[in-house]
Design a protein around this motif. Structure first.
Motif, PDB file in Angstrom:
ATOM      1  N   PRO A 182       0.820  -1.228   0.000  1.00 37.39           N
ATOM      2  CA  PRO A 182       0.000   0.000   0.000  1.00 37.39           C
ATOM      3  C   PRO A 182       0.848   1.270   0.000  1.00 37.39           C
ATOM      4  N   ALA A 183       1.993   1.198   0.679  1.00 36.19           N
ATOM      5  CA  ALA A 183       2.871   2.373   0.705  1.00 36.19           C
ATOM      6  C   ALA A 183       3.373   2.711  -0.688  1.00 36.19           C
ATOM      7  N   PHE A 184       3.723   1.696  -1.466  1.00 35.37           N
ATOM      8  CA  PHE A 184       4.200   1.947  -2.826  1.00 35.37           C
ATOM      9  C   PHE A 184       3.068   2.411  -3.743  1.00 35.37           C
ATOM     10  N   GLN A 185       1.865   1.917  -3.515  1.00 38.50           N
ATOM     11  CA  GLN A 185       0.720   2.406  -4.283  1.00 38.50           C
ATOM     12  C   GLN A 185       0.531   3.897  -4.055  1.00 38.50           C
ATOM     13  N   GLU A 186       0.544   4.288  -2.800  1.00 38.50           N
ATOM     14  CA  GLU A 186       0.378   5.701  -2.468  1.00 38.50           C
ATOM     15  C   GLU A 186       1.533   6.530  -3.005  1.00 38.50           C
ATOM     16  N   MET A 187       2.736   5.967  -2.999  1.00 33.67           N
ATOM     17  CA  MET A 187       3.898   6.677  -3.513  1.00 33.67           C
ATOM     18  C   MET A 187       3.759   6.932  -5.014  1.00 33.67           C
ATOM     19  N   ARG A 188       3.232   5.939  -5.761  1.00 32.57           N
ATOM     20  CA  ARG A 188       3.021   6.096  -7.202  1.00 32.57           C
ATOM     21  C   ARG A 188       1.996   7.183  -7.473  1.00 32.57           C
ATOM     22  N   LEU A 189       0.934   7.218  -6.673  1.00 32.00           N
ATOM     23  CA  LEU A 189      -0.084   8.255  -6.854  1.00 32.00           C
ATOM     24  C   LEU A 189       0.499   9.636  -6.560  1.00 32.00           C
TER      25      LEU A 189
END
Length: 590
Positions: A182-189
């Protein structure tokens, strides 16, 4: 793994590269197991009995293993690189092709910076994982399995004691993956938002500077950059918790090995060479356990990136050719357009146009007048099938446009929009855009009709002058005249002028309108304008308000009837009418 399964179609034809890459890495890993055995042989059979005659053979064996292992690692990189590049190539083409055919409705809310991020950073993360990361992740399993088997073959009791902390290591690694994804998902956004801010600022830099909003833009960028930094720090915090725990558990295994193994050596239950081999093999297992975090990092990044790319690829195309859609014969198209009870709404909003009825025989000039949001441009968008009507139908030469291939339909329509877009290329290429085998004489001819030839010839390289991005370096009127020339060169059956002369002065507009009289002949023309001067020669004028036709007729008819058209006429020509009255009054006095 669902994301990888959906991406499988983009690299499966080259699956041999994947299998060869994994095989070469597995062989290299297996060859690495020879080193501990060579150490055991060196200590137990060479050094301890002082049998140094075997050293040359041992050295040559090590050299041979190193050469073969290096070659296998090279092949792993070669095949993995080929696979990753092939995947990225196909995915990039698929994404770009998808962007070309997505409906206008998608672009109503899409952000350029976000799309650029998907086609660059996200694709690169997928390429790295499929090309190398997937094989490396499988190699972690191979190293643990191979290493455990070798240790069990030496001493199974010491192996079980030493590896007692390994299940806990695996549990922590899996727990880490569930938190880092989830942290990487948010980072991509956050990165997409940051990219969008930069793209919008660079594109609109003239507007920013004209309003002196540089501090505001800096603050907006800083806010988004802060969000990205916060996500980076959060991910780093997760890493900072993960590594110490992994190192602690690994250190426990080493302590157990040295303590119990040393005791067994003293008790003559284990040879010194076997203990050294054991020590090498334990790192063969602990190393992958430490690096599993790195591989999980790559996997989660590629998983988040894959989800974003698949989101784009799986976007539905709302406007499609019907199964039996026909291709128009350009030689037989007359350009007879009819609207029959057309109603359309954007999504769940109120209808943008309601019950539009219109008959435009070939060669007819139809004008649209109305305020912003009255539905004028929507009618043209529906004619081009940017959207499909909700009810009613639009027909071209008696055939529903939904039964005509989209490319064939739009091939008969040329449009000049109020917001002109020019590509970063030469003026000649911009005018001849979409056409091949166009002569320079034709380019000059339409440029003269659009009143663009004179100013083009004043530029340093004439028609070979390269305009900046989005036509930077040219005035609004100059860009609009180039767009008009581009539309005329297409030689369409239907011509759409959406406020096509809004950026030119009245004198130039009059000259362009005079040129239009020639090019409109034999074509069905739709003119959207705010200036009555652009509409007065139309065969029929539709006055729009809130998506409905409130008045229709010719200029002479509408100007004589009280209503919106007459009101607009009086507003636009108030000064002119007043001057006429003053002149008449002076003549009467004289």
């Amino acid at each position: 793994m669902e994301v990888l399964r959906q991406l499988q179609g983009y690299f499966w034809t080259k699956r041999l590269y994947l299998f060869l890459s994994i095989l070469c890495l597995a062989i290299a890993t297996a060859l690495g197991l020879i080193y501990p055995n060579l150490l055991r042989y060196l200590i137990d059979d060479v050094i301890t009995p002082r049998n140094f005659e075997g050293v040359p053979i041992l050295a040559m064996s090590v050299l041979g293993v190193v050469i073969v292992k290096s070659f296998m690692q090279f092949l792993h990189g070669f095949f993995g690189g080929r696979l990753g590049n092939y995947l990225a190539y196909r995915l990039r083409n698929a994404c770009y092709e998808k962007l070309q055919f997505l409906s206008f409705r998608y672009y109503d809310t899409a952000k350029t910076g976000d799309l650029m991020s998907r086609l660059t950073g996200d694709l690169e993360a997928i390429r790295n994982f499929i090309g190398f990361g997937f094989a490396q992740l499988l190699n972690v399993i191979l190293m643990v399995v191979f290493g455990a088997i070798m240790m069990l073959s030496i001493n199974w009791q010491l192996t079980l004691i030493t590896l007692i902390s390994m299940p806990l290591l695996a549990f922590i690694a899996l727990r880490f993956e569930s938190q880092i994804h989830p942290a990487f998902q948010e980072m991509r956004l956050a990165l997409s938002s940051l990219t969008t801010a930069v793209q919008e600022n660079i594109t609109g830099v003239r507007t920013v500077k004209s309003f002196a909003r540089e501090p505001y833009e800096v603050e907006k960028f800083s806010t988004r950059n802060e969000r990205y930094k916060t996500n980076q720090i959060f991910a780093s915090t997760l890493w900072s918790r993960f590594f110490p725990v992994m190192e602690l558990l690994a250190s426990i295994s080493i302590v157990l090995l040295l303590g119990v193994g040393g005791y067994l050596v003293i008790q003559k239950s284990l040879s010194l060479g076997e203990l050294v081999a054991f020590f090498s093999l334990i790192w063969y297992i602990i190393g992958p356990m430490w690096s599993i975090g790195f591989h999980i990092n790559n996997y989660t990044q590629s998983k988040a990136s894959g989800e974003r790319v698949l989101e784009l690829l799986n976007q539905p195309v709302e406007v499609l050719d019907r199964e039996r859609a026909v291709e128009l014969d350009s030689q037989r198209v007359e350009g007879h357009v009819t609207f029959d009870g057309v109603t359309f709404a954007y999504g769940n909003k109120l209808p943008a146009v309601v019950d539009i009825n219109l008959d435009a025989p070939p060669g007819t000039v139809i004008g649209f007048l109305g305020g912003t949001g009255s539905g004028k441009s929507t009618i043209i968008q529906l004619l081009m099938r940017a959207y499909d009507v909700n009810t009613g139908s639009i027909k071209l030469d008696g055939k529903d446009i939904r039964d005509i291939q989209i490319r064939s339909l739009r091939g008969q329509i040329s449009s000049v929009f109020q917001e002109t877009f020019l590509f970063s290329s030469t003026i000649r290429n911009n005018i001849s855009y979409g056409l091949t085998h166009v002569s320079m004489e034709d380019v000059i001819r339409v440029s003269k009709l659009a009143k663009a030839h004179d100013f083009i010839m004043e530029l340093p390289d004439g028609y070979d002058t390269v305009v900046g991005e989005r036509g930077m370096g040219l005035s609004g009127g100059q860009k609009q005249r180039i767009a008009i020339a581009r539309a005329l060169l297409k030689n369409p059956k239907i011509l759409v002028l959406d406020d096509a002369t809004s950026a030119v002065d009245m004198e130039t507009e009059h000259e362009i309108q005079s040129g239009f009289q020639e090019v409109m002949r034999g074509r069905t023309t739709f003119i959207i304008a705010h200036r009555i001067s652009s509409l007065r020669h139309a065969d029929e004028i539709l006055v729009m308000n809130e998506g409905r036709v409130v008045q229709r007729g010719k200029h002479e008819q509408l100007i004589a009837i009280p209503g919106p058209y007459q009101d607009v006429y009086h507003i636009q020509y108030a000064d002119h009418i007043a001057r006429l009255k003053d002149t008449a009054g002076e003549q009467v006095k004289q």
